[in-house]
Design an enzyme around this catalytic site. Structure first.
Site, mmCIF file in Angstrom:
data_model
loop_
_atom_site.group_PDB
_atom_site.id
_atom_site.type_symbol
_atom_site.label_atom_id
_atom_site.label_comp_id
_atom_site.label_asym_id
_atom_site.label_seq_id
_atom_site.Cartn_x
_atom_site.Cartn_y
_atom_site.Cartn_z
ATOM 1 N N HIS A 297 0.814 -1.227 0.000
ATOM 2 C CA HIS A 297 0.000 0.000 0.000
ATOM 3 C C HIS A 297 0.851 1.282 0.000
ATOM 4 O O HIS A 297 0.700 2.106 -0.916
ATOM 5 C CB HIS A 297 -1.006 -0.048 1.161
ATOM 6 C CG HIS A 297 -1.606 1.271 1.491
ATOM 7 N ND1 HIS A 297 -2.463 1.934 0.626
ATOM 8 C CD2 HIS A 297 -1.471 2.076 2.571
ATOM 9 C CE1 HIS A 297 -2.820 3.085 1.179
ATOM 10 N NE2 HIS A 297 -2.244 3.204 2.359
ATOM 11 N N HIS B 202 3.965 6.900 5.306
ATOM 12 C CA HIS B 202 2.800 7.636 5.817
ATOM 13 C C HIS B 202 1.993 6.901 6.882
ATOM 14 O O HIS B 202 1.311 7.540 7.672
ATOM 15 C CB HIS B 202 1.900 8.134 4.670
ATOM 16 C CG HIS B 202 0.985 7.088 4.088
ATOM 17 N ND1 HIS B 202 1.358 6.257 3.061
ATOM 18 C CD2 HIS B 202 -0.293 6.738 4.396
ATOM 19 C CE1 HIS B 202 0.350 5.449 2.753
ATOM 20 N NE2 HIS B 202 -0.665 5.720 3.558
ATOM 21 N N ASP B 203 2.046 5.560 6.907
ATOM 22 C CA ASP B 203 1.275 4.834 7.927
ATOM 23 C C ASP B 203 2.136 4.304 9.077
ATOM 24 O O ASP B 203 1.617 3.577 9.938
ATOM 25 C CB ASP B 203 0.523 3.656 7.271
ATOM 26 C CG ASP B 203 -0.732 4.114 6.529
ATOM 27 O OD1 ASP B 203 -1.363 5.101 6.963
ATOM 28 O OD2 ASP B 203 -1.076 3.480 5.513
ATOM 29 N N GLU C 233 0.943 5.933 12.553
ATOM 30 C CA GLU C 233 -0.418 5.526 12.912
ATOM 31 C C GLU C 233 -0.520 4.028 13.204
ATOM 32 O O GLU C 233 -1.232 3.617 14.116
ATOM 33 C CB GLU C 233 -1.354 5.903 11.756
ATOM 34 C CG GLU C 233 -2.819 5.892 12.128
ATOM 35 C CD GLU C 233 -3.659 6.526 11.021
ATOM 36 O OE1 GLU C 233 -3.380 7.672 10.647
ATOM 37 O OE2 GLU C 233 -4.575 5.857 10.531
ATOM 38 N N ASP C 234 0.186 3.209 12.443
ATOM 39 C CA ASP C 234 -0.024 1.757 12.535
ATOM 40 C C ASP C 234 1.117 0.982 13.184
ATOM 41 O O ASP C 234 0.928 -0.170 13.555
ATOM 42 C CB ASP C 234 -0.221 1.164 11.122
ATOM 43 C CG ASP C 234 -1.507 1.654 10.472
ATOM 44 O OD1 ASP C 234 -2.400 2.112 11.205
ATOM 45 O OD2 ASP C 234 -1.596 1.581 9.238
ATOM 46 N N ASP D 247 -3.349 8.249 -1.215
ATOM 47 C CA ASP D 247 -3.762 7.266 -0.202
ATOM 48 C C ASP D 247 -5.226 6.875 -0.426
ATOM 49 O O ASP D 247 -5.586 5.695 -0.385
ATOM 50 C CB ASP D 247 -3.571 7.908 1.190
ATOM 51 C CG ASP D 247 -3.798 6.945 2.335
ATOM 52 O OD1 ASP D 247 -3.492 5.740 2.193
ATOM 53 O OD2 ASP D 247 -4.270 7.402 3.399
#
Ligand code: ZN
Length: 179
Positions: free
Chosen positions: A34, A60-61, A64-65, A121
């Site tokens: 992704h 980018h994630d 957050e993840d 995204d």
């Protein structure tokens, strides 16, 4: 200034951080597909050449993840990259519905770099929900996801025409499929 070497460092770092994660779709693709797709859309559909933006797309994630901290990103990849990643990171202490509402509210106020990352995204996520939805998502849930994405992107327009057209095609395809 970041270089191609730093871009590869970001790709390798992100792959390591996401290594235990899978996408929600029923094929359960490796998660790293992704962020790589998001960076590829930016470069090869959007014509984005700013290495900081491409690095932030790959990363980018990770906050957050994966529990990566902004300090870690700042130290490894610099203030600009860390800044973009933080701009597109949800506050996970908030309930999900509130986070989704805030994405719509915050979109118009993002920097141009963060806007294009968010746009790519949403293309990647909407294509996933269209082509390879999570097994337990019924049509209504898929439809609601597409329309929420459309509402977020309303606040991102005006920064990259080719990506916006690509997004609109993805939404048209999803709507044709889900009715
Ligand atoms: Zn993402």
């Amino acid at each position: 200034m970041n270089t191609l070497n730093n871009l590869l460092h970001a790709a390798s770092f992100s792959a390591q951080k996401h290594k235990h994660q899978r996408r929600k779709g029923e094929h359960g693709e490796p998660y790293i597909n992704h962020p790589l797709e998001v960076a590829n859309l930016l470069a090869n559909i959007g014509g984005v050449q700013d290495i900081d933006v491409l690095m932030a797309a790959i990363l980018h994630d990770t906050v957050e993840d994966c529990g990566v901290t902004s300090d870690e990103l700042r130290l490894l990849f610099g203030d600009a990259v860390a800044g973009y990643v933080l701009e597109v990171t949800d506050d996970k202490s908030l309930p999900k519905a509130e986070r989704k509402r805030l994405q719509i509210e915050h979109a118009p106020h993002l920097s141009p770099g963060a806007k294009v990352i968010k746009l790519a995204d949403k293309i990647s996520n909407i294509n996933d929900v269209t082509n390879n939805p999570p097994a337990n998502w019924d049509l209504e849930r898929r439809r609601a996801y597409i329309e929420w994405g459309f509402a977020v992107v309303a606040g991102l327009r005006g920064v990259n025409e080719p990506l916006e057209s690509h997004f609109d095609l993805s939404v048209a395809k999803a709507r044709a499929l889900f009715g």
